[in-house]
Write a protein that holds these residues in place. Structure first.
Motif, PDB file in Angstrom:
ATOM      1  N   MET B 181       0.825  -1.203   0.000  1.00 14.14           N
ATOM      2  CA  MET B 181       0.000   0.000   0.000  1.00 14.14           C
ATOM      3  C   MET B 181       0.865   1.261   0.000  1.00 14.14           C
ATOM      4  N   ARG B 182       2.119   1.112   0.438  1.00 16.44           N
ATOM      5  CA  ARG B 182       3.011   2.287   0.456  1.00 16.44           C
ATOM      6  C   ARG B 182       3.674   2.533  -0.894  1.00 16.44           C
ATOM      7  N   ALA B 183       3.465   1.593  -1.845  1.00 19.55           N
ATOM      8  CA  ALA B 183       4.061   1.777  -3.169  1.00 19.55           C
ATOM      9  C   ALA B 183       3.472   3.026  -3.816  1.00 19.55           C
ATOM     10  N   PRO B 184       4.316   3.822  -4.492  1.00 19.32           N
ATOM     11  CA  PRO B 184       3.804   5.066  -5.098  1.00 19.32           C
ATOM     12  C   PRO B 184       2.846   4.761  -6.244  1.00 19.32           C
ATOM     13  N   LEU B 185       1.987   5.711  -6.521  1.00 20.19           N
ATOM     14  CA  LEU B 185       1.077   5.596  -7.671  1.00 20.19           C
ATOM     15  C   LEU B 185       1.902   5.540  -8.950  1.00 20.19           C
ATOM     16  N   PRO B 186       1.532   4.669  -9.876  1.00 25.61           N
ATOM     17  CA  PRO B 186       2.262   4.667 -11.144  1.00 25.61           C
ATOM     18  C   PRO B 186       2.012   5.965 -11.909  1.00 25.61           C
ATOM     19  N   ALA B 187       2.999   6.372 -12.676  1.00 23.54           N
ATOM     20  CA  ALA B 187       2.846   7.601 -13.472  1.00 23.54           C
ATOM     21  C   ALA B 187       1.890   7.320 -14.622  1.00 23.54           C
ATOM     22  N   GLU B 188       0.960   8.234 -14.854  1.00 20.72           N
ATOM     23  CA  GLU B 188       0.033   8.070 -15.972  1.00 20.72           C
ATOM     24  C   GLU B 188       0.682   8.644 -17.230  1.00 20.72           C
ATOM     25  N   HIS B 287     -12.877  -4.626  -6.411  1.00 19.66           N
ATOM     26  CA  HIS B 287     -11.797  -5.584  -6.676  1.00 19.66           C
ATOM     27  C   HIS B 287     -12.289  -6.813  -7.443  1.00 19.66           C
ATOM     28  N   GLN B 288     -13.559  -7.168  -7.238  1.00 25.09           N
ATOM     29  CA  GLN B 288     -14.112  -8.327  -7.939  1.00 25.09           C
ATOM     30  C   GLN B 288     -14.361  -8.009  -9.406  1.00 25.09           C
ATOM     31  N   LEU B 289     -14.878  -6.800  -9.637  1.00 25.43           N
ATOM     32  CA  LEU B 289     -15.384  -6.481 -10.976  1.00 25.43           C
ATOM     33  C   LEU B 289     -14.304  -5.919 -11.885  1.00 25.43           C
ATOM     34  N   ASP B 290     -13.399  -5.132 -11.332  1.00 35.01           N
ATOM     35  CA  ASP B 290     -12.430  -4.457 -12.188  1.00 35.01           C
ATOM     36  C   ASP B 290     -11.096  -5.175 -12.150  1.00 35.01           C
ATOM     37  N   ARG B 291     -10.523  -5.291 -13.319  1.00 38.50           N
ATOM     38  CA  ARG B 291      -9.349  -6.126 -13.482  1.00 38.50           C
ATOM     39  C   ARG B 291      -8.178  -5.662 -12.622  1.00 38.50           C
ATOM     40  N   GLU B 292      -8.006  -4.372 -12.546  1.00 36.81           N
ATOM     41  CA  GLU B 292      -6.854  -3.877 -11.796  1.00 36.81           C
ATOM     42  C   GLU B 292      -7.276  -2.781 -10.830  1.00 36.81           C
ATOM     43  N   VAL B 293      -7.239  -3.102  -9.559  1.00 36.67           N
ATOM     44  CA  VAL B 293      -7.513  -2.109  -8.532  1.00 36.67           C
ATOM     45  C   VAL B 293      -6.322  -2.129  -7.587  1.00 36.67           C
ATOM     46  N   THR B 294      -5.709  -0.981  -7.375  1.00 34.66           N
ATOM     47  CA  THR B 294      -4.597  -0.935  -6.422  1.00 34.66           C
ATOM     48  C   THR B 294      -4.847   0.166  -5.394  1.00 34.66           C
ATOM     49  N   LEU B 295      -4.266  -0.042  -4.210  1.00 37.54           N
ATOM     50  CA  LEU B 295      -4.450   0.893  -3.102  1.00 37.54           C
ATOM     51  C   LEU B 295      -3.104   1.536  -2.785  1.00 37.54           C
ATOM     52  N   HIS B 296      -3.126   2.817  -2.562  1.00 35.53           N
ATOM     53  CA  HIS B 296      -1.869   3.544  -2.315  1.00 35.53           C
ATOM     54  C   HIS B 296      -2.044   4.480  -1.134  1.00 35.53           C
ATOM     55  N   ARG B 297      -1.122   4.336  -0.180  1.00 33.97           N
ATOM     56  CA  ARG B 297      -1.160   5.213   0.986  1.00 33.97           C
ATOM     57  C   ARG B 297       0.100   6.053   0.957  1.00 33.97           C
ATOM     58  N   GLY B 298      -0.072   7.370   0.922  1.00 30.85           N
ATOM     59  CA  GLY B 298       1.112   8.247   0.850  1.00 30.85           C
ATOM     60  C   GLY B 298       0.905   9.485   1.688  1.00 30.85           C
ATOM     61  N   THR B 303      -5.267   6.651  -1.899  1.00 29.45           N
ATOM     62  CA  THR B 303      -5.799   6.639  -3.265  1.00 29.45           C
ATOM     63  C   THR B 303      -6.177   5.230  -3.687  1.00 29.45           C
ATOM     64  N   VAL B 304      -7.336   5.098  -4.303  1.00 29.61           N
ATOM     65  CA  VAL B 304      -7.711   3.858  -4.974  1.00 29.61           C
ATOM     66  C   VAL B 304      -7.579   4.127  -6.466  1.00 29.61           C
ATOM     67  N   ARG B 305      -6.813   3.277  -7.150  1.00 31.72           N
ATOM     68  CA  ARG B 305      -6.627   3.443  -8.595  1.00 31.72           C
ATOM     69  C   ARG B 305      -7.280   2.269  -9.305  1.00 31.72           C
ATOM     70  N   MET B 306      -8.139   2.573 -10.258  1.00 31.30           N
ATOM     71  CA  MET B 306      -8.870   1.539 -10.980  1.00 31.30           C
ATOM     72  C   MET B 306      -8.595   1.665 -12.473  1.00 31.30           C
TER      73      MET B 306
END
Lengths: 255, 311
Positions: B181-188, B287-298, B303-306
């Motif tokens: 969860m501490r991993a940074p958000l990927p750059a868009e 998390h069930q419906l969407d292929r990629e859901v990640t959680l980020h705490r900073g 942030t929830v990224r879908m």
């Protein structure tokens, strides 16, 4: 006589209710509306004479009153009865609103089977947004923005659920489902969900609770496919989702 | 009586074989499956195509193995946990002493963040079930960083020669999940096409639909539901301000950020939170419906990224 678009004759009643109208005022309105039509076609009466002043309506009794009035109109040679009513004074308090909303749903079901129709008018400024939504949501049509969803009667199904349901509409939906007092004819409550734009998981849980309460399966007909996926994920025993062309049956699903 | 290394317990036994050759893979996996079938234990296999073909050739026809489609079984990490639990429950209702499972999760780098959470979370999700699972990773094609994560998430190791031993490199799953969860958000790939400050769930839904994302109807409906549930969560459990950002293109990305610390439960989203009313159920469904859901705490909050669209 009030002529509808198809040229059929229907008796009309009108109940101005914002202030206590005098007998003379009522007679004036009746003369204006009734000019040039068959005598008796338009009747104008005070709200208090129909429901009683500041009354808490008795849903079942009020439906019987209008049923009798509809029958009388038909017996007099009219094709039906229409009512236009301004009834803000009947829904000011919570107790009044609760009773009236229950009545609204009963009379709505009555209308799907009888030549009776009505337009309800409520004063937005007196009631406020939340109270207005409680009443607006049980009508097939309402002023724009008055309610996030609509739950009303339609012939052939137990109810129609349309619009959008998320957190902001949750309490309203819970209250509305409670007031619906639906009596399932079999072990199923069929809800037409073709006009359902959005339903979140808590909204779906409320429908599942309704099924438990009524000891019936709530069948959501023509619902968006995602509602079926959500029901399958949650393993809800009292929900069946019939999306267009498919049936997603969640009964017996383990989680 | 339960066979194998977990005999005498009713707990989950989660092991991994790191192999560098097809022969090594077969030397460990084929006997595991054969012995399971011989003992009358339901044996489930969800492997990549190459390994699946190898194993099929090594087993007698009609061996009574449940072959699962890997693509379907490992659609999302949270859905894999759910469907395995359903299958296990069904098997145990029939009274079997143990279920065996051979699997290898998808481990291309882009989606790994989800699958390492899966490998950590199953230790908890299946903890109370007499399941013996053998994961296999091919060291010839698996990046080193992923192998490191694999070692940290499997409490038992199997050598290519079939020797079994406890794994000294195993790390508490909660630590792995919290660290993730501490991993940074990927750059868009570019600036967001839309940023909404403090939107209601409805405003967020309508904004997403308004960008007409390149998604099929089901994917779009799933993403709209997930977004609505996550925005709802941000308002109910998070700390405002709440910000939604949206990227469109070949893939659609939505992030929902609030300034709070995020869920305290490290399994949030992966396991349904049934104990605490319906808190957490919305995130679980996303998390069930969407292929990629990640959680980020900073530092900026949670942030929830879908992501939706072709992977």
């Amino acid at each position: 006589m009030v002529r509808g678009a198809t040229g059929t004759a229907q008796e009309g009643q009108s109940y101005p209710g914002r202030h206590a109208a005098s007998a003379a005022e009522l007679a004036g309105v009746a003369a204006e509306l009734g000019a040039g039509v068959r005598p008796g076609a338009v009747e104008v009466v005070a709200v208090r004479s129909v429901y009683g002043a500041d009354a808490v309506v008795e849903p079942e009794a009020q439906v019987r009153t209008y049923a009798a009035a509809t029958n009388a109109a038909v017996a007099d040679g009219f094709t039906g009865l229409r009512v236009a009513a301004e009834i803000t004074t009947l829904v000011r308090t919570t107790a009044q609103r609760d009773a009236f909303a229950r009545y609204e749903q009963r009379i709505d079901r009555f209308m799907t089977r009888h030549p009776f129709s009505a337009v309800c008018a409520y004063d937005r400024e007196v009631l406020g947004v939340a109270a207005l939504a409680e009443l607006a949501c049980v009508h097939p049509a309402a002023s724009p923005g008055a309610t996030p969803f609509r739950f009303f009667a339609r012939d052939g199904v137990d109810a129609v659920l349309g619009g959008e349901i998320d957190r902001t509409a949750r309490e309203l939906l819970a209250r509305t489902l409670d007031r619906a007092e639906l009596a399932p004819r079999g072990d199923e409550l069929v809800v037409d969900a073709a006009e359902l734009g959005f339903l979140d998981h808590r909204g779906l849980l409320l429908l599942d609770e309704l099924g438990h309460r009524e000891e019936a399966v709530v069948a959501l007909r023509d619902a968006p496919a995602v509602v079926g996926r959500m029901a399958a994920l949650l393993g809800l025993a009292r929900i069946r989702v019939d999306t267009v062309g498919t049936t997603v049956d969640t009964i017996g699903t383990t989680t | 009586m339960r066979a194998g290394p977990a005999s005498g317990t009713d707990r989950y036994h989660h092991e991994v074989v790191l192999h560098g050759a097809d022969e090594e893979f077969l030397a460990v996996v084929a006997p595991f499956v054969r012995e399971g079938v011989a003992a009358g234990e339901p044996t489930i296999v969800a492997l990549a195509e190459h390994e699946s073909a190898l194993l099929r050739r090594a087993l007698p026809r009609g061996a009574g193995v449940s072959w699962l489609s890997r693509a379907e079984q490992y659609r999302t990490p949270a859905s894999a946990i759910r469907t395995y639990r359903e299958q296990f429950a069904e098997a145990f209702r029939a009274g079997v002493p143990q279920v065996r499972l051979v699997g290898n999760v998808p481990h291309h780098v882009a989606a790994w963040s989800g699958w390492v959470r899966y490998e950590a979370a199953v230790n908890q999700a299946f903890a109370a079930l007499p399941v013996w699972s053998l994961c296999s990773y091919d060291t010839r094609v698996t990046p080193r960083a992923i192998i490191d994560d694999v070692v940290r998430t499997h409490p038992h190791l199997v050598g290519p020669d079939g020797t079994r031993r406890p794994n000294p490199g195993f790390v508490d799953p909660e630590e792995v999940l919290t660290e993730r969860m501490r991993a940074p958000l990927p750059a868009e790939p570019g600036p967001a096409v839309l940023v909404l400050d403090d939107p209601s769930p409805a405003a967020a839904r309508h904004a997403l639909l308004g960008t007409a994302p390149l998604l099929d109807r089901d994917e779009l409906e799933d993403l709209v539901l997930a977004l609505s549930e996550v925005v709802d969560n941000a308002w109910v459990h998070g700390v405002p301000p709440v910000r939604v950002a949206l990227w469109t293109g070949e893939r659609t990305v939505v992030t929902v950020t609030d300034t709070g610390p995020g869920p305290s439960d490290p399994y949030a989203g992966l396991l349904p939170a049934k104990g605490s009313a319906t808190a957490g159920l919305g995130l679980w469904m996303a998390h069930q419906l969407d292929r990629e859901v990640t959680l980020h705490r900073g530092a900026g909050g949670f942030t929830v990224r879908m992501t939706a669209g072709p992977s």
